[in-house]
Design a protein around this motif. Structure first.
Motif, short mmCIF file in Angstrom:
data_model
loop_
_atom_site.label_atom_id
_atom_site.label_comp_id
_atom_site.label_asym_id
_atom_site.label_seq_id
_atom_site.Cartn_x
_atom_site.Cartn_y
_atom_site.Cartn_z
N ALA B 266 0.81 -1.22 0.00
CA ALA B 266 0.00 0.00 0.00
C ALA B 266 0.85 1.28 0.00
CB ALA B 266 -0.95 0.02 1.21
N PRO B 267 1.59 1.46 -1.06
CA PRO B 267 2.52 2.60 -1.04
C PRO B 267 1.79 3.95 -1.14
CG PRO B 267 2.55 1.51 -3.17
CD PRO B 267 1.56 0.77 -2.34
N HIS B 268 2.30 4.91 -0.38
CA HIS B 268 1.80 6.27 -0.53
C HIS B 268 2.88 7.11 -1.18
CE1 HIS B 268 3.99 6.05 3.25
NE2 HIS B 268 4.25 7.34 3.10
N THR B 269 2.49 8.21 -1.77
CA THR B 269 3.45 9.04 -2.49
C THR B 269 4.28 9.85 -1.49
OG1 THR B 269 1.87 9.21 -4.27
CG2 THR B 269 3.68 10.77 -4.30
N VAL B 270 5.62 9.80 -1.63
CA VAL B 270 6.47 10.57 -0.73
C VAL B 270 7.08 11.79 -1.40
CG1 VAL B 270 7.08 8.76 0.91
CG2 VAL B 270 8.38 8.99 -1.22
N LEU B 271 7.12 11.77 -2.72
CA LEU B 271 7.72 12.91 -3.42
C LEU B 271 6.95 13.13 -4.70
CD1 LEU B 271 11.48 13.55 -4.03
CD2 LEU B 271 9.94 13.52 -5.98
N HIS B 272 6.54 14.35 -4.94
CA HIS B 272 6.07 14.62 -6.29
C HIS B 272 6.44 16.02 -6.76
CE1 HIS B 272 2.51 17.05 -5.35
NE2 HIS B 272 2.41 16.31 -4.28
N ALA B 283 21.53 32.07 -19.18
CA ALA B 283 21.55 30.97 -20.13
C ALA B 283 20.44 31.18 -21.15
CB ALA B 283 21.36 29.64 -19.41
N VAL B 284 20.66 30.66 -22.34
CA VAL B 284 19.65 30.83 -23.38
C VAL B 284 18.57 29.76 -23.22
CG1 VAL B 284 19.28 31.08 -25.85
CG2 VAL B 284 21.52 31.61 -24.86
N ARG B 285 19.07 28.51 -23.03
CA ARG B 285 18.17 27.37 -23.02
C ARG B 285 17.65 27.14 -21.60
NH1 ARG B 285 18.91 21.99 -22.88
NH2 ARG B 285 21.10 22.15 -22.36
N MET B 286 16.42 26.63 -21.49
CA MET B 286 15.90 26.24 -20.19
C MET B 286 16.65 24.99 -19.73
SD MET B 286 13.34 28.27 -19.44
CE MET B 286 12.34 27.41 -18.23
N ALA B 287 17.08 24.98 -18.46
CA ALA B 287 17.75 23.79 -17.94
C ALA B 287 16.73 22.70 -17.62
CB ALA B 287 18.56 24.13 -16.70
N LEU B 288 15.54 23.12 -17.20
CA LEU B 288 14.45 22.18 -16.92
C LEU B 288 13.16 22.80 -17.42
CD1 LEU B 288 15.06 21.14 -13.21
CD2 LEU B 288 15.52 19.76 -15.23
N GLN B 289 12.28 21.95 -17.91
CA GLN B 289 11.01 22.46 -18.41
C GLN B 289 9.91 21.43 -18.21
OE1 GLN B 289 11.67 23.85 -22.34
NE2 GLN B 289 10.13 25.43 -22.24
N GLY B 290 8.84 21.85 -17.57
CA GLY B 290 7.66 21.00 -17.41
C GLY B 290 7.96 19.63 -16.82
N VAL B 291 8.83 19.57 -15.81
CA VAL B 291 9.21 18.26 -15.27
C VAL B 291 8.15 17.77 -14.28
CG1 VAL B 291 10.85 17.06 -13.80
CG2 VAL B 291 11.67 18.57 -15.60
N LYS B 292 7.71 16.54 -14.49
CA LYS B 292 6.67 15.96 -13.64
C LYS B 292 7.17 14.59 -13.18
CE LYS B 292 1.71 15.01 -13.91
NZ LYS B 292 1.70 13.54 -13.90
N LEU B 293 7.15 14.38 -11.86
CA LEU B 293 7.69 13.15 -11.30
C LEU B 293 6.87 12.77 -10.09
CD1 LEU B 293 11.52 13.56 -10.78
CD2 LEU B 293 10.42 12.01 -12.35
N SER B 294 6.84 11.46 -9.75
CA SER B 294 6.35 11.13 -8.42
C SER B 294 7.06 9.87 -7.96
CB SER B 294 4.83 10.94 -8.43
OG SER B 294 4.53 9.71 -9.04
N LEU B 295 7.16 9.73 -6.65
CA LEU B 295 7.91 8.63 -6.06
C LEU B 295 7.09 8.09 -4.91
CD1 LEU B 295 10.76 7.23 -5.99
CD2 LEU B 295 11.38 8.94 -4.31
N LYS B 296 6.90 6.74 -4.90
CA LYS B 296 6.13 6.15 -3.81
C LYS B 296 7.07 5.63 -2.73
CE LYS B 296 1.83 5.24 -5.97
NZ LYS B 296 1.99 5.63 -7.38
N ALA B 297 6.54 5.44 -1.53
CA ALA B 297 7.36 4.93 -0.43
C ALA B 297 7.98 3.60 -0.82
CB ALA B 297 6.52 4.78 0.83
N GLY B 298 9.27 3.42 -0.51
CA GLY B 298 9.95 2.16 -0.77
C GLY B 298 10.33 1.92 -2.22
#
Lengths: 307, 533
Positions: B266-272, B283-298
């Motif tokens: 029954a993992p719950h999300t710990v990082l999103h 800088a000219v270019r974006m280093a990060l753009q529209g980054v979407k992530l999630s991480l569950k426990a364990g």
């Protein structure tokens, strides 16, 4: 590209002016916060009676509130008039211009001799890293930190002018230039030596050797420019110390430079002269710092890309 | 045929200490010799002795012959003429191997005509060299300074400089170690192509058997200052004689054997993270753009990509070392932005989320003992047990002898330092561990050990991990899910086996091609493909 350069130089000039104005402002109030003004000194020496003192104060404008005085002075200064000396009744600007050549000779002499001496010593120590040159670098560094130049100055006067009678007591430039240049050399030699030793081990020196370049080419194309970048970043501090040093040297050796002038002006509570003298010191330091900044931008392309 | 280069009974000494002893090597015209060994095995010193670039405090004894020259007896001026006409060298760290204050054209000119200016003829030569090493934007390259180039471009420039003298022998000292996997493969391909086109011999020093196994004609294996085995590449790889060689071949063939982990219940999300964007100032270019992530426990999430794709920037934003320009990040209900608001919030965040860096030397205070480093972390954990008991417990947990507690970082090996860094991160019992290339600077053996440790801890501690790296072959072994980054964007993410079974993006395909290029790798790839199907 061009507008970028124009904007940048405008920003730089504005920043320099701002620091100079700020220093002038602080000095104005600080000097007036020292107890006693010039009329008190006249009274103390018996040249002036109490009633005359009041009249003289109001003639010189010293009875006004300090902010009012500042307003008067800053308005004049803005128009290029630095005022007249309270004691000598001549234009402060003229006195400063008279004194400037002595100070510039002393500063430039000490800077050039000191940098060459320190640079040479560092190079020799680097070429013979286990020998006595390295110890010379260490010694000179400790000397420049531990021995205050006014102290050495007084000893030098005692030895060379009074005991040996080789040099006049006052008004000669040789001893102060030597003393100050040892100071500069000590501050430059050690960081330069360490930097040189570090750079000789860097990858690009090995690459240069692998290309088949001669030792001399490696030194002047690869090692020296990289080491110079470091020394230039120290130039601001070194020059600041040097300016302080010229001030004491001028007093000890009785030179009619800006430092000596400012010193007598402080003792005599000659406000406009103090103001002008110290503002000159500030201008010199600010300009030298700016020159050092420009030099490092010119040498190091990575710095150019930051702003 | 007499060999181009022969080394006989070479001994390298630093004063009374002997660093390399009894080394014999032979390299024929146009041949590729790979010298392999772990750091400190004397392989680099041997190669440096062959091109006369040993540090001055070291002395070489024995015999090295290149063509007709007795290399060890050359005068400095004879060395210079040999380097301008015969032997060239490239080195490990391309960034520091280029002078930061000189343009590429000035440094190329030095190699071509000995000055810092390119005249008409040498400018043509310079452009041809740049094109030959695959840098086609020649005008931009010539005017560039080293800091404006990527690691791969820098190494190509250095190769171009080495080629300028038409060498018969190129000595390459770990030329790919500082580069990411796909750039590594490109540089090796380039060296191989140049060798065939120009007929020059290559002596390449490396600690990584897998990158040279397909190109080397002969292999010499170094261990503790000796050459323990040498012979035809195929023979050394298929029938390794020496124990160390067997371990080396084993390590690169099998990759890692990892303990099995059970997925969390029954993992719950710990990082999103949602819509994270970041641009470096100026800088000219974006280093990060529209980054979407999630991480569950364990769970273990791997973030892969080439260098410069924004992986490390993302890691720094996740742990709050840098602030995103826009978007939201939440770790265990806390925002990394809070770290900047107050010490208390910073501490609260640090107890939930810890960070492990690539550079083990730089992330430990050189003047603190291991005990002091760990104690500092423990005191922040709000632990009720006395720190002294916990110290040895922590050390044992990361596989270190508690006796090392009194050492300072310079008394530890690279692998031990990384273990200390891990122990420090574990001291506060974090729920999330973010590791930024934690094993990239270590050799194959140590990589295996450290990854093993991390995965074991993941199981026993029930924490979640974000593992950033460029070694897809390694990461596919233990990451539950993968996110592929390219140019600051996550181009693809999902369950590891599904993604490797059917790669959608070209970035992932490229990474797969380079990471699974060796034979064992393709077998593994096939196995993965079949299990995905």
């Amino acid at each position: 590209m061009n507008t970028a350069i124009v904007t940048r130089s405008l920003v730089v000039t504005a920043r320099m002016l701002l620091s100079i104005v700020a220093i002038a402002f602080v000095v104005f109030f600080l000097i007036r916060s020292i107890p006693g003004d010039i009329t008190d000194l006249y009274v103390a020496s018996g040249d002036l009676s109490a009633s005359q003192q009041e009249r003289m104060r109001s003639e010189l404008g010293l009875d006004a509130h300090v902010f009012e005085q500042f307003q008067v002075w800053s308005t004049q200064a803005m128009q290029g008039d630095l005022g007249k000396s309270l004691r000598f009744h001549t234009s402060v600007a003229a006195m400063l211009l008279d004194a400037l050549p002595h100070t510039l000779t002393l500063t430039a002499g000490a800077l050039i001799t000191g940098l060459s001496l320190g640079g040479l010593l560092a190079l020799l120590a680097c070429a013979f890293p286990t020998g006595r040159w390295r110890r010379g670098v260490e010694l000179l560094n400790v000397w420049s930190i531990a021995m205050p130049s006014f102290c050495i100055g007084i000893i030098a006067v005692l030895v060379f002018s009074i005991w040996l009678q080789w040099l006049p007591i006052r008004g000669q430039l040789l001893t102060p230039i030597i003393i100050l240049s040892l100071d500069v050399a000590g501050q430059v030699a050690k960081p330069l030596y360490e930097e040189l030793m570090d750079i000789t081990r860097r990858g690009f020196v090995r690459t240069a050797r692998a290309k088949g370049l001669g030792n001399w080419q490696i030194v002047y194309r690869h090692i020296l420019p990289n080491a110079a970048a470091v020394v230039i970043s120290l130039a601001g501090v070194i020059f600041g110390n040097l300016i302080g040093g010229t001030l004491t040297m001028e007093i000890v050796f009785g030179l009619n430079g800006v430092g000596g002038l400012t010193f007598t002006a402080i003792q005599g509570r000659d406000y406009p002269l103090v103001q002008a003298g110290i503002t000159w010191l500030a201008v010199a330091v600010v300009i030298m710092n700016q020159l050092a900044r420009m030099a490092s931008l010119w040498i190091d392309p990575r710095l150019r890309s930051i702003k | 045929m007499t060999p181009l280069l022969t080394v006989q009974n070479l001994q390298i000494r630093a004063g009374a200490r002997t660093l390399v002893t009894g080394v014999d090597l032979a390299l024929n015209e146009g041949e590729f010799l790979a010298v392999i060994g772990e750091s400190g095995s004397g392989k680099s010193l041997t190669s440096m002795a062959c091109c006369g670039l040993l540090p001055f405090e070291l002395t070489a004894h024995g015999a090295i012959r290149f063509a007709q020259h007795d290399v060890l007896a050359l005068t400095p001026s004879e060395w210079r003429s040999l380097r301008r006409n015969g032997v060239a060298a490239i080195f490990q760290d391309p960034m520091s191997s280029l002078n930061p204050l000189m343009t590429v054209s000035a440094q190329l000119a030095e190699a071509i005509n000995g000055t810092t200016r390119l005249d008409l003829a040498s400018a043509d030569a310079a452009r041809n060299l740049l094109r030959e090493v695959g840098l086609h934007d020649t005008e931009r390259m010539l005017n560039a300074y080293s800091y404006q180039l990527s690691g791969g471009q820098q190494q190509r420039v250095l190769i171009a400089m080495a080629l300028a003298t038409n060498p018969r022998l190129l000595i390459a000292d770990e030329p790919t170690t500082a580069l990411d996997a796909s750039t590594q493969a490109q540089v090796i391909e380039l060296l191989q192509r140049l060798r065939q086109q120009r007929g020059m011999a290559i002596l390449m020093v490396t600690h990584d058997l897998s990158i040279v196994r397909s190109v080397a004609d002969t292999i010499a294996v170094f261990h503790h200052g000796r050459c323990v085995e040498q012979g035809k590449a195929s023979a050394v790889i298929t029938h390794p004689q020496h124990v160390y060689t067997r371990a080396l071949v084993g390590a690169s063939m099998q990759g890692v054997d990892l303990p099995l982990r059970k997925p969390a219940q029954a993992p719950h999300t710990v990082l999103h993270a949602r819509n994270v964007a970041f641009r470096y100032p100026n800088a000219v270019r974006m280093a990060l753009q529209g980054v979407k992530l999630s991480l569950k426990a364990g769970e273990c999430l791997g973030i892969v990509g080439e260098s410069g794709s924004g992986k490390s920037t993302l890691a720094k934003i996740l742990v709050g070392a840098m602030q995103a320009d826009s978007g939201t990040v939440e770790v265990c209900g806390l925002s990394p932005r809070d770290r900047w608001r107050s010490t208390r919030r910073n501490l609260a965040f640090a107890r939930k989320c810890q960070y492990i860096f690539q550079d083990t030397t730089g992330s430990l205070n050189p003047s603190h003992t291991v005990a002091r480093t760990l104690q500092e972390a423990l005191l922040r954990s709000g632990d009720t047990i006395t720190p002294t008991d916990r110290l040895s417990e922590l050390m044992t947990e990361v596989g270190l002898d508690p006796e090392l507690l009194s050492r300072r970082p310079d008394g530890l090996s690279g692998g031990q330092r990384q273990r200390v860094v891990i122990a420090r991160a574990l001291a506060v019992n974090p729920e999330v561990l973010v590791c930024d290339e934690p094993v990239s600077a270590l050799d194959a053996h140590l990589q295996k050990q450290i990854v093993n440790l991390l995965v074991r801890l993941l199981g026993s501690r029930r924490m979640a991990m974000v593992f950033i790296g460029h070694d897809l072959a390694l990461m596919s072994k233990f990451c539950d899910r993968l996110a592929v980054m390219d140019q600051g964007v996550i181009v693809e993410q999902g369950v590891t086996a599904d993604m490797l079974g059917a790669p959608q993006s070209t970035a992932l395909q490229t990474l797969m091609d380079h990471s699974f290029s060796d034979r064992a790798g393709s077998a593994r790839k096939r196995a993965l493909l079949s299990c995905a199907a």
